[in-house]
Design an enzyme around this catalytic site. Sequence first.
Site, PDB file in Angstrom:
ATOM      1  N   LYS A   1      15.555  27.728 -53.369  1.00 27.99           N
ATOM      2  CA  LYS A   1      15.511  29.147 -54.133  1.00 27.99           C
ATOM      3  C   LYS A   1      14.155  29.562 -54.529  1.00 27.99           C
ATOM      4  O   LYS A   1      13.553  30.720 -54.387  1.00 27.99           O
ATOM      5  CB  LYS A   1      16.592  28.939 -55.171  1.00 27.99           C
ATOM      6  CG  LYS A   1      16.307  30.171 -56.675  1.00 27.99           C
ATOM      7  CD  LYS A   1      17.209  30.096 -57.507  1.00 27.99           C
ATOM      8  CE  LYS A   1      16.634  29.750 -58.954  1.00 27.99           C
ATOM      9  NZ  LYS A   1      15.936  30.555 -59.433  1.00 27.99           N
ATOM     10  N   ASN A   2      13.318  28.494 -55.424  1.00 28.84           N
ATOM     11  CA  ASN A   2      12.318  28.829 -56.152  1.00 28.84           C
ATOM     12  C   ASN A   2      10.992  29.006 -55.127  1.00 28.84           C
ATOM     13  O   ASN A   2      10.163  29.418 -55.357  1.00 28.84           O
ATOM     14  CB  ASN A   2      11.845  27.882 -57.249  1.00 28.84           C
ATOM     15  CG  ASN A   2      12.808  28.098 -58.507  1.00 28.84           C
ATOM     16  OD1 ASN A   2      13.821  29.062 -58.365  1.00 28.84           O
ATOM     17  ND2 ASN A   2      13.167  27.066 -59.225  1.00 28.84           N
TER      18      ASN A   2
ATOM     19  N   CYS B   1      15.548  35.864 -71.066  1.00 27.93           N
ATOM     20  CA  CYS B   1      15.928  34.621 -70.585  1.00 27.93           C
ATOM     21  C   CYS B   1      16.703  33.709 -71.529  1.00 27.93           C
ATOM     22  O   CYS B   1      16.816  33.806 -72.730  1.00 27.93           O
ATOM     23  CB  CYS B   1      14.496  33.974 -70.263  1.00 27.93           C
ATOM     24  SG  CYS B   1      13.582  34.034 -72.173  1.00 27.93           S
TER      25      CYS B   1
ATOM     26  N   ARG C   1       9.651  33.548 -72.605  1.00 26.45           N
ATOM     27  CA  ARG C   1       9.079  33.133 -71.512  1.00 26.45           C
ATOM     28  C   ARG C   1       8.304  34.176 -71.134  1.00 26.45           C
ATOM     29  O   ARG C   1       8.335  35.133 -70.509  1.00 26.45           O
ATOM     30  CB  ARG C   1      10.364  33.385 -70.292  1.00 26.45           C
ATOM     31  CG  ARG C   1      11.147  32.037 -70.316  1.00 26.45           C
ATOM     32  CD  ARG C   1      12.198  32.126 -69.312  1.00 26.45           C
ATOM     33  NE  ARG C   1      11.704  31.463 -67.801  1.00 26.45           N
ATOM     34  CZ  ARG C   1      12.691  31.618 -66.787  1.00 26.45           C
ATOM     35  NH1 ARG C   1      13.718  32.022 -66.901  1.00 26.45           N
ATOM     36  NH2 ARG C   1      11.858  31.275 -65.778  1.00 26.45           N
TER      37      ARG C   1
ATOM     38  N   ASP D   1      14.989  21.580 -64.434  1.00 28.63           N
ATOM     39  CA  ASP D   1      15.993  22.209 -63.522  1.00 28.63           C
ATOM     40  C   ASP D   1      17.020  21.139 -63.198  1.00 28.63           C
ATOM     41  O   ASP D   1      18.090  21.588 -62.986  1.00 28.63           O
ATOM     42  CB  ASP D   1      15.508  22.976 -62.432  1.00 28.63           C
ATOM     43  CG  ASP D   1      14.628  24.066 -62.693  1.00 28.63           C
ATOM     44  OD1 ASP D   1      13.789  24.525 -61.908  1.00 28.63           O
ATOM     45  OD2 ASP D   1      14.539  24.426 -63.889  1.00 28.63           O
TER      46      ASP D   1
ATOM     47  N   ARG E   1      23.506  32.726 -58.327  1.00 27.89           N
ATOM     48  CA  ARG E   1      22.148  33.245 -58.199  1.00 27.89           C
ATOM     49  C   ARG E   1      21.319  32.240 -57.353  1.00 27.89           C
ATOM     50  O   ARG E   1      20.320  32.471 -56.669  1.00 27.89           O
ATOM     51  CB  ARG E   1      21.640  33.398 -59.431  1.00 27.89           C
ATOM     52  CG  ARG E   1      21.869  34.783 -60.012  1.00 27.89           C
ATOM     53  CD  ARG E   1      20.806  35.171 -61.302  1.00 27.89           C
ATOM     54  NE  ARG E   1      21.395  36.210 -61.728  1.00 27.89           N
ATOM     55  CZ  ARG E   1      21.971  35.838 -63.046  1.00 27.89           C
ATOM     56  NH1 ARG E   1      21.771  34.828 -63.544  1.00 27.89           N
ATOM     57  NH2 ARG E   1      22.421  36.905 -63.628  1.00 27.89           N
TER      58      ARG E   1
END
Length: 434
Positions: free
Chosen positions: A22-23, A117, A122, A305, A397
């Site tokens: 994803k990132n 967030c 952030r 994460d 997501r």
Amino acid sequence: MDKFVIKGGRRLTGEVTISGAKNAAVAILPAVILSDEPCIIENVPSISDVNISLRILKEMGAEVTVLGKDSYRIDPTHINNFCVPYETARKMRASYYFLGALLGKFNKARVSMPGGCPLGDRPIDQHLKAFSAIGADYTLSQGMIDLRADKLTGSQIFFDVVSVGATMNAMLAAVKAEGLTIIENAAKEPHIVDLANFLNSMGGNIMGAGTDVIKIRGVERLHGTTYAVIPDQIEAGTFMIAAAATKGDVLIKNVIPKHLESITKKLEKIGVNIEQFDDSIRVWVDGPLVKTSVKTTPHPGFPTDMQPQIATLLTLAEGTSIVTEGVWEQRFRYVDELRRMGADISVDGKVAVIEGTGKLMGAPVKACDLRAGAALIIAGLAASGITEIEDIYHVERGYDCMEGKLRELGADIEKVSFPEEASDSEESSKKTAV
Ligand code: EPZ
């Protein structure tokens, strides 16, 4: 509204294939804007953050063609809109990568401030520092960031904090800037390297990605390419912990073991058996889980994460474990939900003290962000009884068909729709991505 309903207590066994990262994908898709020709991007995960990125590209005038389940042909040569509106940008944290890509290609960009967030403050000061260093002026008004530059010129950028997003944005903005850009105190995550490799496959000249000093020699133009996104390190780690939490035996395929090193080492310390192959990893448990301490730090440390997921596993290990969050201000909001499942966790600022009892009980809970949702799924799989998880849009997501992959491994998990109550509709309007 949808929720996951999980009947816990079943061991996960069999094989699972990990999707694209994803990132990495949410940075590589905007980066296509920099190309003067169409690009083909493969191994793209089917997640809502990717869908939003593709929608933004289409709204800008790019031509997006679906070539297969995880492959897209994107032609950016007719882009004529350099603005990402609030309505779209707020849905996805990574919308700020369009700032760097549009600035790098057109010397201008107008993107909404990224969404709220659940992880504490952030800021984007380091992103703006990078853009200014190479010659861009910025204004912030009505929640929009406006970037303008007469010309982009290579420069020295020293980040005050290690920032994945700012490092990515600096590469996007500087890849065509005239001369040499040196980024110091750069983030070193695998997705940073993946973006640099993608840009170099288009003809970019980026060296040192994956270390804390990245050198970029600006190039005149970037040509089309075909590129496959790396496997998702965090999805792989999440399945490793799900296998461990259910005392299962799972072969996790399409991984890069080197990207999982810090997770592997920590799990072995907890008593999890791990066998590594070229592009897969076997995880199984045949004894008690052992308490330990974990501190999350930027790569190559233990990933933030993976913090909610490892904390959940440690509730199943007898004894006192300590989890310290070294990146975000507030990444323990999921603890209240775990307490509803019988977890004994006390939180003081960035430190959680976990009194492992070896068991959890099913309960109705809510996901407060992407990785918190993943942790609650793991808790539900390991718990006795039924767990219902609401607000699973967070999970969708960032995880590609997680419930389907878990069912393949023997989990009793279903996605169920239920009517949205009036009070929830306000909640759902505040959806923001992390
Ligand atoms: C990326 O967020 C990831 N998101 C996050 O993953 C991940 O937790 C984070 O990197 C750290 O690895 C995406 O890639 C889309 P940062 P990002 O900039 O880039 C401070 C997930 O679950 N900071 O590395 O926003 C910041 O406050 C998500 O997939 C500044 O002070 O994170 C934080 O304390 C959650 N100023 C630290 O740096 C800035 O300008 C690290 O943030 C930027 C960041």
